[in-house]
Design an enzyme around this catalytic site. Structure first.
Site, PDB file in Angstrom:
ATOM      1  N   GLU A 177      43.400 -20.638  -7.946  1.00  0.00           N
ATOM      2  CA  GLU A 177      43.349 -19.168  -7.972  1.00  0.00           C
ATOM      3  C   GLU A 177      44.414 -18.563  -8.885  1.00  0.00           C
ATOM      4  OE1 GLU A 177      43.605 -17.282  -4.121  1.00  0.00           O
ATOM      5  OE2 GLU A 177      43.439 -15.280  -4.984  1.00  0.00           O
ATOM      6  N   LYS A 219      38.866 -19.641  -8.357  1.00  0.00           N
ATOM      7  CA  LYS A 219      38.870 -18.346  -7.661  1.00  0.00           C
ATOM      8  C   LYS A 219      39.644 -17.344  -8.510  1.00  0.00           C
ATOM      9  CE  LYS A 219      40.220 -16.041  -3.396  1.00  0.00           C
ATOM     10  NZ  LYS A 219      40.255 -16.105  -1.944  1.00  0.00           N
TER      11      LYS A 219
HETATM   12  P1  13P Z   1      41.261 -10.479  -1.343  1.00  0.00           P
HETATM   13  O1  13P Z   1      39.754 -10.653  -1.445  1.00  0.00           O
HETATM   14  O2  13P Z   1      41.676  -9.509  -0.302  1.00  0.00           O
HETATM   15  O3  13P Z   1      41.875 -10.265  -2.688  1.00  0.00           O
HETATM   16  O4  13P Z   1      41.825 -11.852  -0.783  1.00  0.00           O
HETATM   17  C1  13P Z   1      41.363 -13.009  -1.296  1.00  0.00           C
HETATM   18  C2  13P Z   1      42.456 -13.993  -1.341  1.00  0.00           C
HETATM   19  O5  13P Z   1      42.360 -15.038  -0.749  1.00  0.00           O
HETATM   20  C3  13P Z   1      43.632 -13.702  -2.162  1.00  0.00           C
HETATM   21  O6  13P Z   1      44.427 -14.853  -2.295  1.00  0.00           O
END
Ligand code: 13P
Length: 335
Positions: A177, A219
């Site tokens: 991510e 992500k």
């Molecule tokens: P949000 O969809 O609230 O951005 O959270 C997703 C997430 O896991 C952020 O690390």
């Protein structure tokens, strides 16, 4: 090629009509969420909130996996059934956030580094034993004048590579991510250039660190205007720029992309995902394009619940509605 088990977990995480529920708020973040509905944050109220989500009827129709926090993966429902087993009964995979949050990056005011690599290998082995089959690590890239710097991108993407390689070694699919933050007045073009730079370095690092791309889930943020931008780009523009950016940077071996919501409004997160899928379907793009939403799935049911046992069923209905809307958008079929 990643192991058959890693590939099949990754494919299951991004299965058609489903997405991932990010319920991995740290205790600090969950406390802020509970404060907003005037509920004291204790291990028990946090357990009750997660139980409400995980026992929502038919959760397995629109959720493929849940990302938990360390506290939650060790908790159970009212009958003593562990949350991991409870979700497995609905064919939902358990994932675990393994980073130790973001800290100031030395010599780079306003930028961050995600920590948590020390001792990660035995922690991953323990989470696997507890039933986790995937993990999450989030790198945070704020946008401002001269930010994100090349230094911050390089250090954060290097750490993501180290995390991802360790996960695969331990049999867990890494959710990778790199989040370019929405906070600010920046335009969609500035988000595009920061996302381009981050993804280019990310895939260099994953390659250099021998991460098997068929066994990860990416992500990312959508390519989107800053929250306070003067003229925010339309969903059609978000879809166009997001897919152009990914086509230029994300290799085809990556099985799926699961977007974070990043503070988008509930409806905005659904409409943008819908447009992205409509365009991707029209262009025959290869990756599965789904959601890994935290706030965009939980905000509505949390405000219905308010900590009251009598509101559990209506809060679950609100969660289910959000899940079904996201599920439709993930197919490009939301109206
Ligand atoms: P949000 O969809 O609230 O951005 O959270 C997703 C997430 O896991 C952020 O690390």
């Amino acid at each position: 090629m990643a192991s058959t088990e890693l590939i099949s977990i990754a494919l299951k995480m991004v299965a058609r009509k489903k997405g991932i529920l990010a319920a991995d708020e740290s205790t600090g973040t969950m406390t802020r969420r509970l404060d907003s509905i005037n509920v004291d944050s204790t291990a028990e109220t946090r357990r009750l909130w997660r139980q409400l989500l995980f026992t929502t009827p038919d959760i397995g129709d629109y959720i493929s996996g849940v990302i938990m926090y360390d506290e939650t993966i060790r908790q159970s429902d009212d009958n003593g059934l562990s949350f991991v087993e409870l979700l497995a009964d609905s064919d939902v995979l358990t994932g675990i956030k393994v980073d130790n949050s973001t800290h100031d990056l030395a010599g780079a005011p306003g930028e961050f580094i995600t920590e948590g690599l020390d001792g990660l290998r035995p922690r991953l082995a323990e989470y696997y034993k507890l039933g986790a089959r995937f993990a999450k690590w989030r790198a945070l890239l704020p946008v401002d004048d001269g930010i994100p710097s090349e230094y911050s991108i390089r250090t954060n993407m290097h750490a993501l590579g180290r995390y991802a390689a360790l996960c695969q070694e331990q049999g867990l699919v890494p959710i990778v991510e790199p989040e370019v933050l929405m906070d600010g007045t920046h335009s969609i073009d500035i988000c595009r250039s920061a996302t381009d730079r981050a993804l280019r370095v990310l895939f260099e690092e994953l390659d250099a660190q021998r991460v098997e791309l068929s066994g990860i889930v990416l992500k990312p943020n959508m390519v989107i205007s800053g929250t306070d931008a003067r003229n925010r780009a339309s969903a059609a523009e978000v879809a166009r720029q997001t897919l152009d950016c990914f086509s230029a940077n994300v290799p085809a071996e990556v099985p799926g992309i699961a977007f974070l919501s990043g503070g988008q409004g509930d409806e905005e997160a659904v409409l943008n995902l819908n447009e992205i899928n409509r365009l991707a379907n029209a262009e025959d793009l290869l990756w599965e394009l789904t959601y890994s939403y935290g706030r965009a799935l939980q905000a509505a049911p949390l405000s219905v619940w308010k900590g009251e046992p009598g509101n559990v069923i209506s809060a679950q209905s609100a969660f289910q509605r959000r899940g079904l809307d996201c599920s439709a958008a993930r197919e490009g079929a939301y109206s």
